[in-house]
Design a protein around this motif. Structure first.
Motif, PDB file in Angstrom:
ATOM      1  N   ILE A 168     -84.624 -48.772 -15.593  1.00 44.88           N
ATOM      2  CA  ILE A 168     -84.809 -49.554 -16.809  1.00 44.88           C
ATOM      3  C   ILE A 168     -83.456 -50.077 -17.292  1.00 44.88           C
ATOM      4  N   ASP A 169     -83.460 -50.832 -18.359  1.00 47.85           N
ATOM      5  CA  ASP A 169     -82.245 -51.521 -18.807  1.00 47.85           C
ATOM      6  C   ASP A 169     -81.480 -50.701 -19.842  1.00 47.85           C
ATOM      7  N   LEU A 170     -80.545 -49.876 -19.361  1.00 46.71           N
ATOM      8  CA  LEU A 170     -79.678 -49.088 -20.227  1.00 46.71           C
ATOM      9  C   LEU A 170     -78.229 -49.489 -19.982  1.00 46.71           C
ATOM     10  N   LEU A 171     -77.398 -49.337 -21.000  1.00 47.32           N
ATOM     11  CA  LEU A 171     -75.993 -49.698 -20.907  1.00 47.32           C
ATOM     12  C   LEU A 171     -75.096 -48.470 -21.019  1.00 47.32           C
ATOM     13  N   ASP A 172     -73.868 -48.607 -20.561  1.00 45.40           N
ATOM     14  CA  ASP A 172     -72.815 -47.586 -20.674  1.00 45.40           C
ATOM     15  C   ASP A 172     -73.094 -46.342 -19.834  1.00 45.40           C
ATOM     16  N   LEU A 173     -73.887 -46.505 -18.776  1.00 46.43           N
ATOM     17  CA  LEU A 173     -74.190 -45.387 -17.874  1.00 46.43           C
ATOM     18  C   LEU A 173     -74.042 -45.797 -16.402  1.00 46.43           C
ATOM     19  N   PRO A 174     -73.026 -46.559 -16.026  1.00 46.02           N
ATOM     20  CA  PRO A 174     -72.983 -47.071 -14.650  1.00 46.02           C
ATOM     21  C   PRO A 174     -72.887 -45.984 -13.589  1.00 46.02           C
ATOM     22  N   ALA A 175     -72.066 -44.964 -13.818  1.00 41.83           N
ATOM     23  CA  ALA A 175     -71.934 -43.907 -12.812  1.00 41.83           C
ATOM     24  C   ALA A 175     -73.176 -43.016 -12.789  1.00 41.83           C
ATOM     25  N   TYR A 176     -73.677 -42.667 -13.956  1.00 39.68           N
ATOM     26  CA  TYR A 176     -74.876 -41.827 -14.036  1.00 39.68           C
ATOM     27  C   TYR A 176     -76.054 -42.501 -13.353  1.00 39.68           C
ATOM     28  N   ILE A 177     -76.262 -43.781 -13.640  1.00 43.76           N
ATOM     29  CA  ILE A 177     -77.385 -44.504 -13.051  1.00 43.76           C
ATOM     30  C   ILE A 177     -77.213 -44.619 -11.536  1.00 43.76           C
ATOM     31  N   THR A 178     -75.994 -44.867 -11.079  1.00 45.54           N
ATOM     32  CA  THR A 178     -75.727 -44.928  -9.642  1.00 45.54           C
ATOM     33  C   THR A 178     -76.072 -43.601  -8.976  1.00 45.54           C
ATOM     34  N   ALA A 179     -75.649 -42.497  -9.602  1.00 44.63           N
ATOM     35  CA  ALA A 179     -75.931 -41.181  -9.041  1.00 44.63           C
ATOM     36  C   ALA A 179     -77.428 -40.893  -9.012  1.00 44.63           C
ATOM     37  N   LYS A 180     -78.124 -41.223 -10.095  1.00 43.41           N
ATOM     38  CA  LYS A 180     -79.554 -40.937 -10.155  1.00 43.41           C
ATOM     39  C   LYS A 180     -80.336 -41.772  -9.138  1.00 43.41           C
ATOM     40  N   ALA A 181     -79.904 -43.013  -8.904  1.00 45.51           N
ATOM     41  CA  ALA A 181     -80.533 -43.811  -7.854  1.00 45.51           C
ATOM     42  C   ALA A 181     -80.254 -43.186  -6.485  1.00 45.51           C
ATOM     43  N   GLY A 182     -79.038 -42.673  -6.305  1.00 45.62           N
ATOM     44  CA  GLY A 182     -78.698 -42.017  -5.051  1.00 45.62           C
ATOM     45  C   GLY A 182     -79.524 -40.777  -4.777  1.00 45.62           C
ATOM     46  N   ILE A 183     -79.908 -40.067  -5.839  1.00 45.76           N
ATOM     47  CA  ILE A 183     -80.736 -38.868  -5.665  1.00 45.76           C
ATOM     48  C   ILE A 183     -82.075 -39.213  -5.029  1.00 45.76           C
ATOM     49  N   GLU A 184     -82.625 -40.364  -5.365  1.00 44.94           N
ATOM     50  CA  GLU A 184     -83.891 -40.772  -4.752  1.00 44.94           C
ATOM     51  C   GLU A 184     -83.711 -40.997  -3.254  1.00 44.94           C
ATOM     52  N   GLY A 185     -82.602 -41.624  -2.860  1.00 45.42           N
ATOM     53  CA  GLY A 185     -82.326 -41.792  -1.441  1.00 45.42           C
ATOM     54  C   GLY A 185     -82.073 -40.473  -0.744  1.00 45.42           C
ATOM     55  N   LEU A 186     -81.341 -39.586  -1.403  1.00 43.91           N
ATOM     56  CA  LEU A 186     -81.075 -38.265  -0.838  1.00 43.91           C
ATOM     57  C   LEU A 186     -82.371 -37.492  -0.636  1.00 43.91           C
ATOM     58  N   THR A 187     -83.276 -37.596  -1.587  1.00 42.14           N
ATOM     59  CA  THR A 187     -84.575 -36.924  -1.466  1.00 42.14           C
ATOM     60  C   THR A 187     -85.305 -37.386  -0.212  1.00 42.14           C
ATOM     61  N   HIS A 188     -85.302 -38.687   0.009  1.00 36.60           N
ATOM     62  CA  HIS A 188     -86.013 -39.238   1.167  1.00 36.60           C
ATOM     63  C   HIS A 188     -85.417 -38.725   2.473  1.00 36.60           C
ATOM     64  N   THR A 189     -84.093 -38.754   2.590  1.00 35.40           N
ATOM     65  CA  THR A 189     -83.494 -38.354   3.866  1.00 35.40           C
ATOM     66  C   THR A 189     -83.581 -36.846   4.087  1.00 35.40           C
ATOM     67  N   LEU A 190     -83.427 -36.039   3.017  1.00 35.38           N
ATOM     68  CA  LEU A 190     -83.554 -34.587   3.187  1.00 35.38           C
ATOM     69  C   LEU A 190     -84.974 -34.189   3.561  1.00 35.38           C
ATOM     70  N   ALA A 191     -85.958 -34.889   3.013  1.00 32.21           N
ATOM     71  CA  ALA A 191     -87.349 -34.590   3.376  1.00 32.21           C
ATOM     72  C   ALA A 191     -87.564 -34.793   4.868  1.00 32.21           C
ATOM     73  N   ARG A 192     -86.997 -35.862   5.415  1.00 30.56           N
ATOM     74  CA  ARG A 192     -87.123 -36.133   6.845  1.00 30.56           C
ATOM     75  C   ARG A 192     -86.359 -35.112   7.670  1.00 30.56           C
ATOM     76  N   GLU A 193     -85.148 -34.781   7.236  1.00 35.02           N
ATOM     77  CA  GLU A 193     -84.292 -33.864   7.989  1.00 35.02           C
ATOM     78  C   GLU A 193     -84.838 -32.430   7.986  1.00 35.02           C
ATOM     79  N   LEU A 194     -85.358 -31.988   6.851  1.00 34.53           N
ATOM     80  CA  LEU A 194     -85.727 -30.578   6.689  1.00 34.53           C
ATOM     81  C   LEU A 194     -87.214 -30.320   6.881  1.00 34.53           C
ATOM     82  N   GLY A 195     -88.009 -31.385   6.976  1.00 35.82           N
ATOM     83  CA  GLY A 195     -89.449 -31.217   7.149  1.00 35.82           C
ATOM     84  C   GLY A 195     -89.853 -30.348   8.330  1.00 35.82           C
TER      85      GLY A 195
END
Length: 269
Positions: A168-195
């Protein structure tokens, strides 16, 4: 039925009969950032299911208070370990200590985070790296540490905490938002790796949850208007709403679910 009788609840519900999860009985769970906010609610809910719950946090005073609170109930074994998740070696040591004292960790909740506000011009390399360390780096290294014991125990559940802020459209959180988006990618790859080891990896994406911190710092009249305008549901969301999703993902009831986002936002996204 009158309009008043049909009105939906607008505050934290008084504990009705929610689901119980027998598979969590005596199962060892590890929660990062568990001393306050969402993390503390996760710890309480897991303990109420008779899980053996360990949690880490920088806030020693609140961590010890929560440990005393839960120990007094006698419903489950709990362990609090002071730890800064930015220190990967200390986090690994804490995970090892928990496994030695309580048994192999079968549920990992990667929750610790900081949504401290920063403008783009405020960042230097050190601040950016610190925000990555507190918001996403520890997710990977905690998962790496617990994966072998989950494998040897027959499987497990890793639950990462994302955020609606990445969508969503929030300001003053560039690093936090980047990290939280990265967590979604990390979830996907760990699910494949550890399944193949029977380890499920999922991401909960909370909406605007009425934690003590949010109510004190950010829930202004303008924020109230934004919630009312953007959510489909007309009432505020509370930590227990997210915790009940977490319990299902931690338990064997969700044994076929992995690599997914589970959105608890009242219909905002």
């Amino acid at each position: 039925m009158t309009a008043a009788e049909n009105e939906q609840p607008r505050s934290e519900p008084s504990e009705p009969q929610y689901a119980a999860y027998p598979s969590l009985n005596r199962r060892v769970a590890f929660v990062s950032g568990g001393a306050s906010g969402l993390g503390a609610e996760f710890v309480r809910h897991l303990a109420a299911q008779k899980a053996r719950v360990a949690f880490v946090d920088l806030d020693v005073e609140r961590g010890e208070a929560l440990h005393r609170e839960l120990s007094a109930t006698g419903v489950a074994d709990t362990l609090f370990v002071p730890c800064d998740v930015r220190d990967v070696a200390a986090l690994r040591d804490a995970i090892g200590r928990v496994a030695d004292q309580l048994g192999p960790i079968r549920v990992l909740v990667n929750n610790a985070a900081s949504d401290e506000r920063h403008r783009i011009e405020d960042f230097d390399v050190a601040l950016w790296d610190e925000m990555m360390a507190v918001n996403v780096r520890h997710h990977f290294f905690a998962a790496q540490a617990v994966a072998p014991m989950m494998r040897d125990a027959g499987g497990g559940s890793i639950i990462n905490l994302g955020s609606i802020s990445a969508h969503i459209d929030l300001l003053d959180l560039p690093a936090y938002i980047t990290a939280k988006a990265g967590i979604e990618g990390l979830t996907h790859t760990l699910a494949r790796e550890l399944g193949p080891w029977g380890i499920r990896v999922n991401c909960i994406v909370p909406g605007w949850i009425m934690t003590e911190k949010q109510l004190a710092n950010w829930v202004t009249p303008e924020a109230e208007e934004s919630i009312e305008r953007n959510q489909c549901l007309p009432y505020k969301l509370y930590p227990s709403d997210v915790a009940r999703m977490l319990l299902w993902l931690a338990a064997d009831d969700s044994r076929a679910c992995t690599g997914q986002r589970w959105i608890v936002d009242g219909g905002w996204m």
